[in-house]
Design a protein around this motif. Sequence first.
Motif, PDB file in Angstrom:
ATOM      1  N   LYS A 107       0.915  -1.115  -0.034  1.00  0.00           N
ATOM      2  CA  LYS A 107      -0.042  -0.106  -0.057  1.00  0.00           C
ATOM      3  C   LYS A 107       0.909   1.338  -0.037  1.00  0.00           C
ATOM      4  N   ALA A 108       1.873   1.461   0.948  1.00  0.00           N
ATOM      5  CA  ALA A 108       2.732   2.476   0.999  1.00  0.00           C
ATOM      6  C   ALA A 108       3.457   2.705  -0.322  1.00  0.00           C
ATOM      7  N   GLN A 109       3.860   1.536  -1.064  1.00  0.00           N
ATOM      8  CA  GLN A 109       4.504   1.903  -2.248  1.00  0.00           C
ATOM      9  C   GLN A 109       3.555   2.169  -3.401  1.00  0.00           C
ATOM     10  N   GLN A 110       2.373   1.783  -3.335  1.00  0.00           N
ATOM     11  CA  GLN A 110       1.480   2.202  -4.340  1.00  0.00           C
ATOM     12  C   GLN A 110       0.959   3.636  -3.943  1.00  0.00           C
ATOM     13  N   ASN A 166      -6.560  -9.802 -10.157  1.00  0.00           N
ATOM     14  CA  ASN A 166      -7.652  -8.793 -10.220  1.00  0.00           C
ATOM     15  C   ASN A 166      -7.266  -7.477  -9.647  1.00  0.00           C
ATOM     16  N   PRO A 167      -7.072  -6.434 -10.420  1.00  0.00           N
ATOM     17  CA  PRO A 167      -6.664  -5.143  -9.805  1.00  0.00           C
ATOM     18  C   PRO A 167      -7.712  -4.574  -8.867  1.00  0.00           C
ATOM     19  N   SER A 168      -8.595  -5.004  -8.946  1.00  0.00           N
ATOM     20  CA  SER A 168      -9.696  -4.458  -7.895  1.00  0.00           C
ATOM     21  C   SER A 168      -9.689  -4.981  -6.660  1.00  0.00           C
ATOM     22  N   PHE A 169      -9.007  -6.052  -6.341  1.00  0.00           N
ATOM     23  CA  PHE A 169      -8.233  -6.504  -5.033  1.00  0.00           C
ATOM     24  C   PHE A 169      -6.947  -6.111  -4.898  1.00  0.00           C
ATOM     25  N   GLU A 170      -6.052  -5.865  -5.704  1.00  0.00           N
ATOM     26  CA  GLU A 170      -4.779  -5.737  -5.328  1.00  0.00           C
ATOM     27  C   GLU A 170      -3.913  -4.354  -5.534  1.00  0.00           C
ATOM     28  N   VAL A 171      -4.973  -3.589  -6.237  1.00  0.00           N
ATOM     29  CA  VAL A 171      -4.457  -2.075  -6.231  1.00  0.00           C
ATOM     30  C   VAL A 171      -5.135  -1.236  -5.352  1.00  0.00           C
ATOM     31  N   ILE A 172      -4.761  -0.304  -4.926  1.00  0.00           N
ATOM     32  CA  ILE A 172      -5.442   0.564  -3.828  1.00  0.00           C
ATOM     33  C   ILE A 172      -6.226   1.459  -4.503  1.00  0.00           C
ATOM     34  N   ALA A 173      -7.683   1.616  -3.796  1.00  0.00           N
ATOM     35  CA  ALA A 173      -8.678   2.257  -4.578  1.00  0.00           C
ATOM     36  C   ALA A 173      -8.337   3.356  -4.993  1.00  0.00           C
ATOM     37  N   PRO A 174      -7.614   4.342  -4.395  1.00  0.00           N
ATOM     38  CA  PRO A 174      -7.435   5.734  -4.930  1.00  0.00           C
ATOM     39  C   PRO A 174      -6.568   5.729  -6.363  1.00  0.00           C
ATOM     40  N   LEU A 175      -5.705   4.696  -6.383  1.00  0.00           N
ATOM     41  CA  LEU A 175      -4.930   4.654  -7.356  1.00  0.00           C
ATOM     42  C   LEU A 175      -5.616   3.902  -8.682  1.00  0.00           C
ATOM     43  N   LEU A 176      -6.507   3.021  -8.359  1.00  0.00           N
ATOM     44  CA  LEU A 176      -7.326   2.353  -9.256  1.00  0.00           C
ATOM     45  C   LEU A 176      -8.547   3.528  -9.775  1.00  0.00           C
TER      46      LEU A 176
END
Length: 100
Positions: free
Chosen positions: A9-12, A33-43
């Motif tokens: 999360k910190a790196q993203q 699945n990016p919905s589960f693996e990428v933080i919401a603000p970035l997604l």
Amino acid sequence: MDEIHRFNKAQQDAFLPHVESGLITLIGATTENPSFEVIAPLLSRMRVLTLKPFTEEELAVIVRSALTDHERGLGGLGLAIEPEAVVHIVRSADGMPAGP
């Protein structure tokens, strides 16, 4: 960014201000699945594209086109290919057994 799902999360989060300012255009690749693996603000600032494999028929068209296209392929060489060879190439590219 290959394997973006491996970033914590910190790196993203570190990408976020630079994506928002337009300093960087983030292009990420993941098998997850990016919905589960990428933080919401970035997604929420991304456009997600799902890539799908070519069908055998589409691969066969590509092979035949490569052999006949005079401008971008091998068309000027006058090559010919047997239908069985196209099947062999397509199945080899697809990771399938190339036999009948």
